[in-house]
Motif scaffolding. Sequence first.
Motif, mmCIF file in Angstrom:
data_model
loop_
_atom_site.group_PDB
_atom_site.id
_atom_site.type_symbol
_atom_site.label_atom_id
_atom_site.label_comp_id
_atom_site.label_asym_id
_atom_site.label_seq_id
_atom_site.Cartn_x
_atom_site.Cartn_y
_atom_site.Cartn_z
ATOM 1 N N SER A 130 0.826 -1.203 0.000
ATOM 2 C CA SER A 130 0.000 0.000 0.000
ATOM 3 C C SER A 130 0.863 1.257 0.000
ATOM 4 O O SER A 130 0.769 2.083 -0.894
ATOM 5 N N THR A 131 1.695 1.401 1.023
ATOM 6 C CA THR A 131 2.568 2.563 1.117
ATOM 7 C C THR A 131 4.023 2.129 0.986
ATOM 8 O O THR A 131 4.367 0.971 1.211
ATOM 9 N N ASP B 132 -6.033 -1.507 3.711
ATOM 10 C CA ASP B 132 -6.063 -0.424 4.696
ATOM 11 C C ASP B 132 -4.795 0.405 4.491
ATOM 12 O O ASP B 132 -3.713 0.023 4.924
ATOM 13 N N ARG B 133 -4.922 1.547 3.850
ATOM 14 C CA ARG B 133 -3.759 2.323 3.475
ATOM 15 C C ARG B 133 -3.096 3.022 4.657
ATOM 16 O O ARG B 133 -2.038 3.641 4.508
ATOM 17 N N LYS B 134 -3.697 2.926 5.831
ATOM 18 C CA LYS B 134 -3.077 3.489 7.023
ATOM 19 C C LYS B 134 -2.063 2.521 7.635
ATOM 20 O O LYS B 134 -1.267 2.911 8.489
ATOM 21 N N SER C 233 1.166 -0.068 7.382
ATOM 22 C CA SER C 233 2.369 -0.234 6.567
ATOM 23 C C SER C 233 2.739 -1.691 6.352
ATOM 24 O O SER C 233 3.427 -2.025 5.389
#
Length: 548
Positions: A441-442, A462-464, A466
Amino acid sequence: MNDKNSLPPSKAFGELDQMWFRLRSIMHGRNPGGEWPLRLQFVESYMLLIPIAGQGSITVDGKYCELKAGCVFVCLPGQLIEASMEDTAEQSVYTLRFDVYSQHSISEEQQPTRPAELHLPFPLSGNIAIQSTITYSKLCELISGYMGSPAPLQRLLAQSRFYELLHSLLSSAGQMQPTDTDTAMERAKLYIEQHYREELSISLLAAEAGTSVRHFIRLFKQTYGLSAIEYLTEYRIRQARSLMLPQTNYELKDIAAYVGYKDVPYFRRKFKQITGVAPATFMRNAKLKIAVCHGSLTGALLTLNIIPCAAPADHPWAEYYRRKYETDAVLPLAREDTLWIEQLTLLRPDYILGLETSVSRWMLPQLQAIAPTFLVSPLQTDWRSQLHFIGECVGRAPEAAAWLNNYERKAKSIRVKLGQGPAMGKLLLVRISAQSITVLSTRSLAEVFYDDLHFIPASVVDRKLSNQTITPEELWSSDADKLLFIVDEDAASQAVWSKFRDRASLLPPDPAWFSRIGHLPPYPWTEYNSFTQELALDSALTLWRNRT
Protein backbone atom coordinates in the motif's frame (compact mmCIF):
# COMPACT_ATOMS: atom_id res chain seq x y z
CA MET A 1 13.26 -10.26 -61.75
CA ASN A 2 11.98 -9.35 -58.29
CA ASP A 3 12.48 -11.82 -55.49
CA LYS A 4 9.09 -12.40 -53.91
CA ASN A 5 10.77 -12.90 -50.56
CA SER A 6 12.76 -9.65 -50.66
CA LEU A 7 12.06 -6.90 -48.17
CA PRO A 8 9.31 -4.51 -49.18
CA PRO A 9 10.35 -0.85 -49.49
CA SER A 10 10.46 0.52 -45.96
CA LYS A 11 12.33 3.38 -44.42
CA ALA A 12 12.65 1.33 -41.24
CA PHE A 13 14.92 -1.09 -43.13
CA GLY A 14 16.77 1.57 -45.10
CA GLU A 15 20.12 0.96 -43.38
CA LEU A 16 20.19 -2.83 -43.65
CA ASP A 17 22.83 -2.75 -46.37
CA GLN A 18 25.06 -0.80 -43.97
CA MET A 19 24.85 -3.42 -41.20
CA TRP A 20 26.56 -6.68 -40.50
CA PHE A 21 25.63 -9.21 -37.86
CA ARG A 22 27.57 -11.62 -35.66
CA LEU A 23 25.88 -14.51 -33.88
CA ARG A 24 27.37 -14.90 -30.40
CA SER A 25 25.60 -18.04 -29.22
CA ILE A 26 22.56 -20.25 -29.64
CA MET A 27 20.92 -22.24 -26.86
CA HIS A 28 18.03 -24.69 -27.05
CA GLY A 29 15.92 -24.77 -23.91
CA ARG A 30 13.76 -27.79 -23.26
CA ASN A 31 11.73 -28.73 -20.23
CA PRO A 32 13.50 -29.29 -17.93
CA GLY A 33 17.08 -28.04 -18.01
CA GLY A 34 19.05 -25.62 -20.13
CA GLU A 35 19.13 -21.99 -19.08
CA TRP A 36 15.37 -21.75 -18.89
CA PRO A 37 13.72 -20.00 -17.32
CA LEU A 38 15.80 -16.89 -18.06
CA ARG A 39 16.48 -15.33 -14.70
CA LEU A 40 16.09 -11.58 -14.27
CA GLN A 41 18.98 -10.03 -16.18
CA PHE A 42 20.11 -6.99 -18.12
CA VAL A 43 20.57 -7.96 -21.76
CA GLU A 44 24.15 -7.44 -22.88
CA SER A 45 23.60 -8.00 -26.61
CA TYR A 46 20.67 -8.35 -28.98
CA MET A 47 18.63 -11.48 -28.31
CA LEU A 48 16.05 -13.51 -30.24
CA LEU A 49 13.68 -15.79 -28.34
CA ILE A 50 12.09 -18.29 -30.71
CA PRO A 51 9.45 -20.56 -29.11
CA ILE A 52 9.03 -23.72 -31.18
CA ALA A 53 6.52 -25.43 -28.90
CA GLY A 54 4.62 -24.37 -25.82
CA GLN A 55 3.97 -20.87 -24.55
CA GLY A 56 5.27 -18.62 -21.82
CA SER A 57 5.87 -15.00 -20.91
CA ILE A 58 8.57 -12.36 -20.82
CA THR A 59 8.79 -9.17 -18.76
CA VAL A 60 10.79 -6.39 -20.47
CA ASP A 61 11.55 -3.30 -18.37
CA GLY A 62 8.47 -4.12 -16.33
CA LYS A 63 6.15 -4.73 -19.31
CA TYR A 64 4.53 -8.12 -19.75
CA CYS A 65 4.43 -9.89 -23.13
CA GLU A 66 3.56 -13.38 -24.29
CA LEU A 67 6.01 -15.91 -25.71
CA LYS A 68 4.35 -18.36 -28.07
CA ALA A 69 5.00 -20.43 -31.15
CA GLY A 70 4.41 -18.40 -34.28
CA CYS A 71 6.23 -15.33 -32.95
CA VAL A 72 9.85 -14.33 -32.42
CA PHE A 73 10.63 -11.94 -29.57
CA VAL A 74 13.46 -9.44 -30.12
CA CYS A 75 15.25 -8.09 -27.01
CA LEU A 76 17.54 -5.06 -27.15
CA PRO A 77 20.81 -4.40 -25.29
CA GLY A 78 20.31 -2.77 -21.90
CA GLN A 79 16.77 -4.05 -21.37
CA LEU A 80 15.86 -5.67 -18.05
CA ILE A 81 14.19 -8.99 -18.86
CA GLU A 82 12.89 -12.15 -17.25
CA ALA A 83 11.29 -14.99 -19.22
CA SER A 84 9.81 -18.42 -18.60
CA MET A 85 7.88 -21.09 -20.45
CA GLU A 86 4.91 -22.95 -19.03
CA ASP A 87 5.74 -26.25 -17.36
CA THR A 88 4.60 -28.65 -20.08
CA ALA A 89 6.18 -31.54 -21.92
CA GLU A 90 5.95 -29.57 -25.16
CA GLN A 91 8.26 -26.76 -24.09
CA SER A 92 10.93 -25.88 -26.67
CA VAL A 93 12.56 -22.49 -27.24
CA TYR A 94 15.76 -21.23 -28.89
CA THR A 95 17.73 -18.27 -27.54
CA LEU A 96 20.09 -16.54 -29.97
CA ARG A 97 22.40 -13.72 -28.88
CA PHE A 98 23.96 -11.49 -31.52
CA ASP A 99 25.63 -8.14 -32.21
CA VAL A 100 24.83 -5.51 -34.83
CA TYR A 101 27.55 -3.32 -36.37
CA SER A 102 27.75 -0.68 -39.07
CA GLN A 103 29.98 -1.16 -42.09
CA HIS A 104 31.05 2.45 -42.23
CA SER A 105 32.38 4.82 -39.62
CA ILE A 106 31.11 8.21 -38.63
CA SER A 107 33.07 11.22 -39.80
CA GLU A 108 35.89 11.58 -37.32
CA GLU A 109 36.08 15.32 -37.93
CA GLN A 110 32.53 15.99 -36.84
CA GLN A 111 31.22 13.23 -34.61
CA PRO A 112 32.15 10.99 -31.67
CA THR A 113 33.58 7.59 -32.44
CA ARG A 114 32.74 5.56 -29.36
CA PRO A 115 32.33 1.96 -30.58
CA ALA A 116 28.88 1.51 -29.03
CA GLU A 117 27.64 4.61 -30.85
CA LEU A 118 28.82 3.29 -34.20
CA HIS A 119 26.43 0.35 -34.01
CA LEU A 120 23.25 0.89 -35.98
CA PRO A 121 20.06 -0.13 -34.18
CA PHE A 122 18.41 -3.39 -35.23
CA PRO A 123 15.14 -2.33 -36.90
CA LEU A 124 12.90 -4.67 -34.88
CA SER A 125 11.94 -5.10 -31.24
CA GLY A 126 9.29 -6.98 -29.29
CA ASN A 127 7.02 -9.69 -30.72
CA ILE A 128 7.27 -10.35 -34.47
CA ALA A 129 4.78 -12.74 -36.09
CA ILE A 130 6.38 -15.31 -38.41
CA GLN A 131 4.92 -17.43 -41.19
CA SER A 132 6.37 -20.85 -40.38
CA THR A 133 7.57 -22.15 -37.03
CA ILE A 134 8.88 -25.27 -38.78
CA THR A 135 11.21 -23.19 -40.96
CA TYR A 136 12.69 -21.47 -37.92
CA SER A 137 13.00 -24.78 -36.06
CA LYS A 138 15.00 -26.30 -38.91
CA LEU A 139 17.21 -23.23 -39.25
CA CYS A 140 17.91 -23.19 -35.51
CA GLU A 141 18.78 -26.90 -35.56
CA LEU A 142 21.29 -26.32 -38.35
CA ILE A 143 22.77 -23.23 -36.73
CA SER A 144 23.13 -25.02 -33.39
CA GLY A 145 24.91 -27.96 -35.01
CA TYR A 146 27.28 -25.80 -37.03
CA MET A 147 28.08 -23.49 -34.09
CA GLY A 148 29.19 -26.46 -32.01
CA SER A 149 31.54 -27.76 -34.68
CA PRO A 150 35.34 -27.56 -34.18
CA ALA A 151 35.72 -26.82 -37.91
CA PRO A 152 36.00 -23.08 -38.74
CA LEU A 153 34.14 -23.53 -42.04
CA GLN A 154 31.21 -25.12 -40.23
CA ARG A 155 31.09 -22.24 -37.76
CA LEU A 156 31.16 -19.83 -40.69
CA LEU A 157 28.22 -21.71 -42.15
CA ALA A 158 26.37 -21.15 -38.87
CA GLN A 159 26.78 -17.40 -39.38
CA SER A 160 25.49 -17.76 -42.94
CA ARG A 161 22.40 -19.65 -41.75
CA PHE A 162 21.87 -16.95 -39.12
CA TYR A 163 21.73 -14.34 -41.90
CA GLU A 164 19.11 -16.52 -43.58
CA LEU A 165 17.09 -16.55 -40.38
CA LEU A 166 17.35 -12.76 -40.05
CA HIS A 167 16.24 -12.32 -43.66
CA SER A 168 13.15 -14.42 -42.99
CA LEU A 169 12.40 -12.49 -39.80
CA LEU A 170 12.80 -9.08 -41.41
CA SER A 171 10.68 -10.19 -44.36
CA SER A 172 7.88 -11.25 -42.04
CA ALA A 173 8.04 -7.94 -40.17
CA GLY A 174 8.12 -5.93 -43.39
CA GLN A 175 4.91 -7.55 -44.60
CA MET A 176 3.01 -6.66 -41.43
CA GLN A 177 0.96 -3.49 -41.23
CA PRO A 178 -0.23 -1.74 -38.07
CA THR A 179 -3.62 -3.08 -37.04
CA ASP A 180 -4.47 -0.52 -34.37
CA THR A 181 -3.55 2.87 -33.03
CA ASP A 182 -1.00 1.61 -30.49
CA THR A 183 0.88 -0.34 -33.15
CA ALA A 184 0.94 2.63 -35.53
CA MET A 185 2.20 5.03 -32.87
CA GLU A 186 4.80 2.55 -31.64
CA ARG A 187 6.05 2.21 -35.19
CA ALA A 188 6.45 5.99 -35.46
CA LYS A 189 8.21 6.17 -32.09
CA LEU A 190 10.60 3.40 -33.10
CA TYR A 191 11.33 5.25 -36.34
CA ILE A 192 12.25 8.36 -34.31
CA GLU A 193 14.62 6.31 -32.15
CA GLN A 194 16.29 4.76 -35.20
CA HIS A 195 16.61 8.00 -37.20
CA TYR A 196 16.91 10.66 -34.50
CA ARG A 197 20.13 12.02 -36.03
CA GLU A 198 18.32 12.90 -39.26
CA GLU A 199 15.97 15.74 -40.21
CA LEU A 200 12.51 14.42 -39.29
CA SER A 201 9.20 16.04 -40.14
CA ILE A 202 5.68 15.43 -38.92
CA SER A 203 4.55 14.51 -42.43
CA LEU A 204 7.27 11.86 -42.69
CA LEU A 205 6.37 10.37 -39.29
CA ALA A 206 2.66 10.43 -40.11
CA ALA A 207 3.37 8.51 -43.32
CA GLU A 208 5.42 6.01 -41.33
CA ALA A 209 2.41 5.51 -39.03
CA GLY A 210 0.00 5.30 -41.94
CA THR A 211 -2.20 8.21 -40.81
CA SER A 212 -2.94 11.77 -41.82
CA VAL A 213 -0.78 14.53 -40.33
CA ARG A 214 -3.64 15.93 -38.27
CA HIS A 215 -4.62 12.50 -36.96
CA PHE A 216 -1.00 11.62 -36.19
CA ILE A 217 -0.39 14.79 -34.16
CA ARG A 218 -3.43 14.07 -31.98
CA LEU A 219 -2.77 10.34 -31.55
CA PHE A 220 0.93 10.63 -30.72
CA LYS A 221 0.27 13.24 -28.02
CA GLN A 222 -2.60 11.15 -26.69
CA THR A 223 -0.48 7.98 -26.59
CA TYR A 224 2.78 9.33 -25.12
CA GLY A 225 1.79 12.56 -23.39
CA LEU A 226 4.01 14.74 -25.58
CA SER A 227 4.25 15.62 -29.25
CA ALA A 228 6.43 13.70 -31.69
CA ILE A 229 8.82 16.65 -31.98
CA GLU A 230 9.04 16.90 -28.18
CA TYR A 231 9.79 13.17 -28.03
CA LEU A 232 12.46 13.56 -30.70
CA THR A 233 14.07 16.36 -28.69
CA GLU A 234 14.02 14.36 -25.46
CA TYR A 235 15.46 11.30 -27.19
CA ARG A 236 18.27 13.35 -28.75
CA ILE A 237 19.16 14.91 -25.40
CA ARG A 238 19.10 11.47 -23.78
CA GLN A 239 21.65 10.25 -26.33
CA ALA A 240 23.73 13.39 -25.79
CA ARG A 241 23.83 12.75 -22.05
CA SER A 242 25.27 9.29 -22.65
CA LEU A 243 28.17 10.96 -24.50
CA MET A 244 28.95 13.24 -21.56
CA LEU A 245 29.89 10.54 -19.08
CA PRO A 246 33.27 10.56 -17.30
CA GLN A 247 34.91 7.99 -19.57
CA THR A 248 34.13 10.07 -22.69
CA ASN A 249 36.08 13.08 -23.88
CA TYR A 250 34.04 14.63 -26.69
CA GLU A 251 33.69 18.31 -27.51
CA LEU A 252 30.25 19.85 -27.22
CA LYS A 253 30.03 20.73 -30.92
CA ASP A 254 30.74 17.10 -31.86
CA ILE A 255 28.10 15.81 -29.46
CA ALA A 256 25.55 18.30 -30.80
CA ALA A 257 26.28 17.31 -34.40
CA TYR A 258 26.11 13.62 -33.59
CA VAL A 259 22.61 13.80 -32.09
CA GLY A 260 21.23 15.93 -34.93
CA TYR A 261 21.86 19.58 -34.02
CA LYS A 262 23.96 21.74 -36.35
CA ASP A 263 23.34 24.86 -34.24
CA VAL A 264 25.27 24.51 -30.95
CA PRO A 265 23.53 27.44 -29.15
CA TYR A 266 20.17 25.90 -30.01
CA PHE A 267 21.41 22.53 -28.68
CA ARG A 268 22.45 24.24 -25.43
CA ARG A 269 18.98 25.75 -25.00
CA LYS A 270 17.23 22.44 -25.64
CA PHE A 271 19.60 20.57 -23.35
CA LYS A 272 18.91 22.94 -20.45
CA GLN A 273 15.18 22.86 -21.18
CA ILE A 274 15.11 19.06 -20.90
CA THR A 275 17.66 18.42 -18.12
CA GLY A 276 17.40 21.62 -16.10
CA VAL A 277 21.12 22.43 -16.43
CA ALA A 278 23.46 23.70 -19.13
CA PRO A 279 25.58 21.13 -20.98
CA ALA A 280 28.81 22.48 -19.47
CA THR A 281 27.38 22.10 -15.96
CA PHE A 282 26.18 18.59 -16.72
CA MET A 283 29.58 17.57 -18.07
CA ARG A 284 31.34 19.06 -15.05
CA ASN A 285 29.00 17.28 -12.62
CA ALA A 286 29.41 14.01 -14.51
CA LYS A 287 33.08 13.96 -13.57
CA LEU A 288 32.32 14.01 -9.84
CA LYS A 289 32.95 10.70 -8.09
CA ILE A 290 29.91 9.58 -6.07
CA ALA A 291 30.02 6.45 -3.91
CA VAL A 292 26.96 4.66 -2.54
CA CYS A 293 27.10 2.50 0.57
CA HIS A 294 23.69 0.90 0.07
CA GLY A 295 22.43 -0.67 -3.15
CA SER A 296 18.89 0.70 -2.86
CA LEU A 297 20.19 4.24 -3.50
CA THR A 298 21.59 3.30 -6.87
CA GLY A 299 18.16 3.39 -8.53
CA ALA A 300 17.91 7.12 -7.77
CA LEU A 301 21.37 7.69 -9.25
CA LEU A 302 20.28 5.83 -12.37
CA THR A 303 17.43 8.28 -12.99
CA LEU A 304 19.92 11.15 -12.60
CA ASN A 305 22.28 9.54 -15.15
CA ILE A 306 25.00 9.07 -12.53
CA ILE A 307 27.47 6.21 -12.60
CA PRO A 308 28.66 5.61 -9.03
CA CYS A 309 32.40 5.28 -8.58
CA ALA A 310 31.73 2.63 -5.90
CA ALA A 311 28.72 0.48 -4.99
CA PRO A 312 28.05 -2.70 -2.98
CA ALA A 313 29.48 -5.69 -4.83
CA ASP A 314 26.49 -7.92 -4.03
CA HIS A 315 23.90 -5.61 -5.61
CA PRO A 316 22.79 -6.20 -9.23
CA TRP A 317 22.95 -2.50 -10.11
CA ALA A 318 26.72 -2.71 -10.36
CA GLU A 319 26.38 -5.19 -13.24
CA TYR A 320 23.74 -3.00 -14.85
CA TYR A 321 26.09 -0.02 -14.98
CA ARG A 322 28.88 -2.12 -16.42
CA ARG A 323 26.68 -3.30 -19.30
CA LYS A 324 24.72 -0.13 -19.99
CA TYR A 325 27.65 2.28 -19.91
CA GLU A 326 30.42 -0.14 -20.91
CA THR A 327 32.53 0.80 -17.94
CA ASP A 328 34.52 -1.12 -15.38
CA ALA A 329 35.00 2.01 -13.28
CA VAL A 330 32.51 1.01 -10.56
CA LEU A 331 34.48 -0.23 -7.56
CA PRO A 332 32.70 -3.20 -5.91
CA LEU A 333 32.58 -2.52 -2.16
CA ALA A 334 33.24 -5.38 0.25
CA ARG A 335 30.59 -6.49 2.74
CA GLU A 336 32.74 -5.92 5.83
CA ASP A 337 32.50 -2.35 7.17
CA THR A 338 36.20 -1.90 7.84
CA LEU A 339 37.15 -3.18 4.39
CA TRP A 340 34.88 -0.91 2.36
CA ILE A 341 35.85 2.10 4.45
CA GLU A 342 39.46 1.34 3.53
CA GLN A 343 38.40 1.06 -0.11
CA LEU A 344 36.72 4.47 -0.02
CA THR A 345 39.74 6.00 1.72
CA LEU A 346 41.92 4.96 -1.21
CA LEU A 347 39.30 5.96 -3.81
CA ARG A 348 38.72 9.46 -2.38
CA PRO A 349 35.23 10.12 -3.82
CA ASP A 350 33.71 13.61 -3.97
CA TYR A 351 30.52 12.50 -2.20
CA ILE A 352 29.32 9.50 -0.23
CA LEU A 353 25.64 8.46 0.01
CA GLY A 354 24.25 6.04 2.58
CA LEU A 355 21.14 5.09 4.53
CA GLU A 356 20.63 6.27 8.10
CA THR A 357 19.68 2.73 9.10
CA SER A 358 22.83 1.13 7.65
CA VAL A 359 25.56 3.53 8.82
CA SER A 360 26.46 3.25 12.49
CA ARG A 361 27.59 6.14 14.71
CA TRP A 362 31.22 5.04 14.68
CA MET A 363 31.25 4.78 10.88
CA LEU A 364 29.83 8.24 10.13
CA PRO A 365 32.86 10.27 11.34
CA GLN A 366 35.17 8.02 9.33
CA LEU A 367 33.11 8.52 6.19
CA GLN A 368 32.91 12.26 6.70
CA ALA A 369 36.69 12.35 7.00
CA ILE A 370 36.89 10.84 3.51
CA ALA A 371 34.29 13.03 1.75
CA PRO A 372 31.04 14.93 2.41
CA THR A 373 28.62 12.19 3.49
CA PHE A 374 24.83 12.36 3.20
CA LEU A 375 22.48 9.86 4.81
CA VAL A 376 19.01 9.25 3.39
CA SER A 377 16.15 8.50 5.76
CA PRO A 378 14.48 5.36 4.35
CA LEU A 379 11.45 5.52 6.64
CA GLN A 380 10.49 9.18 6.95
CA THR A 381 10.62 10.33 3.32
CA ASP A 382 8.89 9.06 0.20
CA TRP A 383 10.75 8.26 -3.03
CA ARG A 384 10.16 11.71 -4.51
CA SER A 385 11.63 13.41 -1.45
CA GLN A 386 14.56 11.01 -1.51
CA LEU A 387 15.28 11.89 -5.14
CA HIS A 388 15.08 15.60 -4.36
CA PHE A 389 17.40 15.14 -1.36
CA ILE A 390 19.96 13.13 -3.31
CA GLY A 391 19.85 15.65 -6.16
CA GLU A 392 20.52 18.53 -3.78
CA CYS A 393 23.34 16.66 -2.02
CA VAL A 394 25.31 15.90 -5.19
CA GLY A 395 24.53 19.08 -7.13
CA ARG A 396 21.86 17.54 -9.35
CA ALA A 397 18.73 19.30 -8.02
CA PRO A 398 17.71 20.71 -11.45
CA GLU A 399 18.06 17.26 -13.03
CA ALA A 400 15.95 15.72 -10.27
CA ALA A 401 13.25 18.35 -10.75
CA ALA A 402 13.25 17.85 -14.53
CA TRP A 403 12.99 14.07 -14.13
CA LEU A 404 10.05 14.40 -11.72
CA ASN A 405 8.28 16.81 -14.07
CA ASN A 406 8.63 14.26 -16.86
CA TYR A 407 7.32 11.52 -14.54
CA GLU A 408 4.23 13.57 -13.65
CA ARG A 409 3.55 14.30 -17.30
CA LYS A 410 3.83 10.62 -18.16
CA ALA A 411 1.52 9.65 -15.28
CA LYS A 412 -1.09 12.14 -16.49
CA SER A 413 -0.94 10.71 -20.00
CA ILE A 414 -1.35 7.15 -18.75
CA ARG A 415 -4.27 8.18 -16.51
CA VAL A 416 -6.02 9.55 -19.59
CA LYS A 417 -5.51 6.30 -21.49
CA LEU A 418 -6.70 4.18 -18.59
CA GLY A 419 -9.80 6.31 -18.29
CA GLN A 420 -10.70 5.84 -21.93
CA GLY A 421 -11.16 2.09 -21.67
CA PRO A 422 -13.49 0.01 -19.48
CA ALA A 423 -13.75 0.92 -15.81
CA MET A 424 -10.45 0.10 -14.10
CA GLY A 425 -12.17 -1.53 -11.14
CA LYS A 426 -10.57 -2.28 -7.79
CA LEU A 427 -6.91 -3.26 -7.46
CA LEU A 428 -5.08 -5.39 -4.90
CA LEU A 429 -1.28 -5.67 -4.76
CA VAL A 430 0.32 -8.27 -2.49
CA ARG A 431 3.71 -9.78 -1.82
CA ILE A 432 4.03 -13.46 -1.04
CA SER A 433 7.05 -14.08 1.16
CA ALA A 434 7.34 -17.56 2.72
CA GLN A 435 3.93 -18.17 4.32
CA SER A 436 3.14 -14.47 4.67
CA ILE A 437 0.87 -12.50 2.34
CA THR A 438 1.50 -8.78 2.77
CA VAL A 439 -0.72 -6.09 1.26
CA LEU A 440 1.33 -3.48 -0.62
CA SER A 441 0.00 0.00 0.00
CA THR A 442 2.57 2.56 1.12
CA ARG A 443 6.31 2.84 0.44
CA SER A 444 6.05 0.43 -2.48
CA LEU A 445 5.08 0.40 -6.15
CA ALA A 446 1.45 0.43 -4.95
CA GLU A 447 1.79 4.21 -4.64
CA VAL A 448 2.17 4.41 -8.41
CA PHE A 449 -1.13 2.64 -9.01
CA TYR A 450 -3.16 4.17 -6.17
CA ASP A 451 -1.75 7.71 -5.96
CA ASP A 452 -0.40 8.46 -9.42
CA LEU A 453 -2.78 6.45 -11.63
CA HIS A 454 -5.86 6.62 -9.37
CA PHE A 455 -6.68 2.92 -9.20
CA ILE A 456 -9.22 2.17 -6.48
CA PRO A 457 -7.84 -0.05 -3.67
CA ALA A 458 -9.71 -3.29 -3.02
CA SER A 459 -11.86 -3.21 0.11
CA VAL A 460 -9.35 -5.33 2.05
CA VAL A 461 -6.63 -2.66 1.66
CA ASP A 462 -6.06 -0.42 4.70
CA ARG A 463 -3.76 2.32 3.47
CA LYS A 464 -3.08 3.49 7.02
CA LEU A 465 -1.21 0.24 7.75
CA SER A 466 2.37 -0.23 6.57
CA ASN A 467 2.65 -4.00 7.12
CA GLN A 468 -0.86 -5.34 6.65
CA THR A 469 -1.07 -9.10 6.23
CA ILE A 470 -4.03 -11.18 5.07
CA THR A 471 -4.88 -14.86 4.97
CA PRO A 472 -5.14 -16.92 1.77
CA GLU A 473 -8.91 -16.99 2.18
CA GLU A 474 -9.06 -13.21 2.49
CA LEU A 475 -6.99 -12.98 -0.66
CA TRP A 476 -9.22 -15.43 -2.49
CA SER A 477 -12.45 -13.73 -1.46
CA SER A 478 -11.19 -10.21 -2.23
CA ASP A 479 -13.42 -7.98 -4.36
CA ALA A 480 -10.42 -6.95 -6.46
CA ASP A 481 -10.99 -6.75 -10.20
CA LYS A 482 -7.23 -6.85 -10.77
CA LEU A 483 -4.54 -8.50 -8.69
CA LEU A 484 -0.78 -8.03 -8.81
CA PHE A 485 1.46 -10.55 -7.06
CA ILE A 486 5.11 -10.13 -6.17
CA VAL A 487 6.35 -13.60 -5.30
CA ASP A 488 9.64 -14.33 -3.56
CA GLU A 489 11.81 -17.04 -5.07
CA ASP A 490 12.05 -19.38 -2.05
CA ALA A 491 10.19 -22.70 -2.12
CA ALA A 492 7.61 -21.70 0.51
CA SER A 493 6.59 -18.55 -1.38
CA GLN A 494 6.38 -20.39 -4.67
CA ALA A 495 4.20 -23.06 -3.04
CA VAL A 496 1.67 -20.46 -1.85
CA TRP A 497 1.63 -18.87 -5.31
CA SER A 498 1.20 -22.29 -6.95
CA LYS A 499 -1.81 -23.09 -4.74
CA PHE A 500 -3.48 -19.84 -5.72
CA ARG A 501 -2.90 -20.49 -9.42
CA ASP A 502 -4.14 -24.08 -9.11
CA ARG A 503 -7.32 -22.91 -7.40
CA ALA A 504 -7.86 -20.26 -10.06
CA SER A 505 -7.45 -22.86 -12.80
CA LEU A 506 -10.47 -24.79 -11.43
CA LEU A 507 -12.77 -21.88 -12.24
CA PRO A 508 -14.76 -21.85 -15.49
CA PRO A 509 -12.69 -20.44 -18.36
CA ASP A 510 -13.39 -16.74 -18.03
CA PRO A 511 -10.94 -14.50 -19.92
CA ALA A 512 -11.80 -11.58 -17.65
CA TRP A 513 -10.72 -13.63 -14.63
CA PHE A 514 -7.40 -14.66 -16.04
CA SER A 515 -6.64 -11.19 -17.37
CA ARG A 516 -6.93 -9.73 -13.89
CA ILE A 517 -3.89 -11.54 -12.45
CA GLY A 518 -0.39 -10.08 -12.75
CA HIS A 519 2.84 -11.60 -11.45
CA LEU A 520 6.27 -10.03 -10.86
CA PRO A 521 9.54 -11.23 -9.29
CA PRO A 522 10.83 -9.59 -6.09
CA TYR A 523 13.74 -7.82 -7.76
CA PRO A 524 13.71 -4.99 -8.62
CA TRP A 525 10.02 -4.52 -7.81
CA THR A 526 10.40 -4.56 -4.03
CA GLU A 527 12.87 -1.69 -4.13
CA TYR A 528 11.46 1.74 -3.35
CA ASN A 529 13.12 4.34 -5.55
CA SER A 530 12.50 6.47 -8.61
CA PHE A 531 13.78 3.86 -11.06
CA THR A 532 11.37 1.16 -9.86
CA GLN A 533 8.44 3.56 -9.62
CA GLU A 534 8.93 4.58 -13.25
CA LEU A 535 9.12 0.91 -14.25
CA ALA A 536 5.74 0.38 -12.56
CA LEU A 537 4.32 3.43 -14.31
CA ASP A 538 5.52 2.20 -17.70
CA SER A 539 3.99 -1.24 -17.08
CA ALA A 540 0.52 -0.02 -16.11
CA LEU A 541 -1.02 -0.21 -19.59
CA THR A 542 0.28 -3.68 -20.43
CA LEU A 543 0.68 -5.50 -17.13
CA TRP A 544 -2.63 -7.29 -17.28
CA ARG A 545 -2.99 -7.32 -21.05
CA ASN A 546 -3.30 -10.70 -22.79
CA ARG A 547 -2.51 -12.69 -19.69
CA THR A 548 -3.58 -16.31 -19.91
